[in-house]
Write an enzyme that holds these catalytic residues in place. Sequence first.
Site, mmCIF file in Angstrom:
data_model
loop_
_atom_site.group_PDB
_atom_site.id
_atom_site.type_symbol
_atom_site.label_atom_id
_atom_site.label_comp_id
_atom_site.label_asym_id
_atom_site.label_seq_id
_atom_site.Cartn_x
_atom_site.Cartn_y
_atom_site.Cartn_z
ATOM 1 N N ASP A 36 17.578 40.225 -6.778
ATOM 2 C CA ASP A 36 19.079 38.968 -7.487
ATOM 3 C C ASP A 36 17.647 38.049 -7.867
ATOM 4 O O ASP A 36 17.215 37.367 -7.662
ATOM 5 C CB ASP A 36 19.391 38.121 -6.377
ATOM 6 C CG ASP A 36 20.928 38.910 -5.855
ATOM 7 O OD1 ASP A 36 20.909 39.767 -6.983
ATOM 8 O OD2 ASP A 36 20.789 38.325 -4.474
ATOM 9 N N GLU A 210 29.758 37.835 -12.271
ATOM 10 C CA GLU A 210 28.541 36.396 -11.297
ATOM 11 C C GLU A 210 27.408 36.583 -11.834
ATOM 12 O O GLU A 210 27.011 36.967 -13.582
ATOM 13 C CB GLU A 210 28.462 37.683 -10.111
ATOM 14 C CG GLU A 210 28.056 38.395 -10.302
ATOM 15 C CD GLU A 210 27.886 39.087 -8.809
ATOM 16 O OE1 GLU A 210 28.137 38.366 -7.683
ATOM 17 O OE2 GLU A 210 27.275 40.756 -8.263
#
Length: 449
Positions: A36, A210
């Site tokens: 991420d 997301e």
Amino acid sequence: MKIKTIIARGISFLVVFCTANALAQNPIIRNQYTADPSARVFNDRIYLFPSHDIPPYTNKNKENWFSMEDYHVFSSDNLTDWTDHGMIVTQNKVPWVKPDSFSMWAPDCIARNGKYYFYFPSTPKDTTIARGFTIGVAIADKPEGPYKVQPDPIKGVKGIDPNVFIDKDGQAYLYWSQGNIYGAKLKENMTELASEPVKFDNLPEKGLKEGPYLFERNGTYYLTYPHVENKIERLEYAMGNNPLGPFKVTGVIMDEAANGCWTNHHSVIQFKKQWYLFYHNNDLSPSFDKNRSVRIDSLTFNGDGTIKKVIPTLRGVGNTPAKAKIQADRYTSLSTAGASVAFLDAADAFKGWKTILSAPKAFVSYDGVDFGTKKLKKVLVQANAPTGGAIEIRIDRIDGPLLAKVKVASGTEWKMAEAALLKYVPGTHSIYIISTQGTPVEIDWITFE
């Protein structure tokens, strides 16, 4: 290098803390799992704020899920040499976080008025604040910290994957996801919402969305996000004329991972006039895609402002000095026959990979090797050849100028083989490592002196 054994809940973990990772290849961080990635440019230096996957705690029902308890920050001024500045936030020192949740998921960081604001999601121990996830803030005077965690999460925000954007007029925005993707204005203090959240419509309704990341280029706002169109995530984007939309779905930045890694999560930055995509894959954990690793590849645009699809590479970005250890297993190209890559140690992926050339004319190529302007005299090859072997090193193409012929002695142990350079060519070139004898030769790295 520092080595420390951590014992938690009866489970021992050997953690290696490295001050630097001199790597331009993918994945860029090799001393721990990272995912991420939020990349930011502060003071002409790239700072990387990833999440930190760790081996799962089996006694907490994490054996098949993500396990993340803290955050590190890394930095580089050249995309090649990365420094680990250490841990900046941990779940056990955040007042509102459930300390055994291991849910410190995708973060972000932004600079404002001489301060650095680090945003992170986690599970609150007080379920009256939020069920599931909410988002907190930590503040520092320097991007590498130390960070002071705010005592409470941001009111009015429920969800994960915070992303912050400051527009040209100085207005700051927070984006996050919870089934859908949301955005809102932030107050000047960067810790409170200044508007009601907006749910972005017109995005795909089918499949998980997301990881929002918004950036601006030439007056256009790009809302980028991972989306499960089929079974695993791919990176998509929508374009608009306002930070809070509306946005029009435009295309795909990166297709689903060929190796089946279920998630992808990213950031996009411009650094020294070039755009880059930071993302992740599970290179260092091929059998468990909840332990991931950060990658970088270049990103480019079409004339109409749309994004050209990024094809993931092992080579990554940046030039590699010829005097550095050149990891040919992070190749640009590999011959279809007689060439392969494997872990040096199947039991310890952090040791890296090796290239195996096992047939005549099998080759591996690696571009962006900077030979500089001062004459180099020899090449060193860390190699292993049980029955002995031989390789050639050429530049620019498989039949290009011959730099060296290297003999590798027989034996079952890794050894250093070396040869004098037959030719020196200054500047930046691709190198080709070619098997000439046909007997198997394993190569860890090569370097020039």
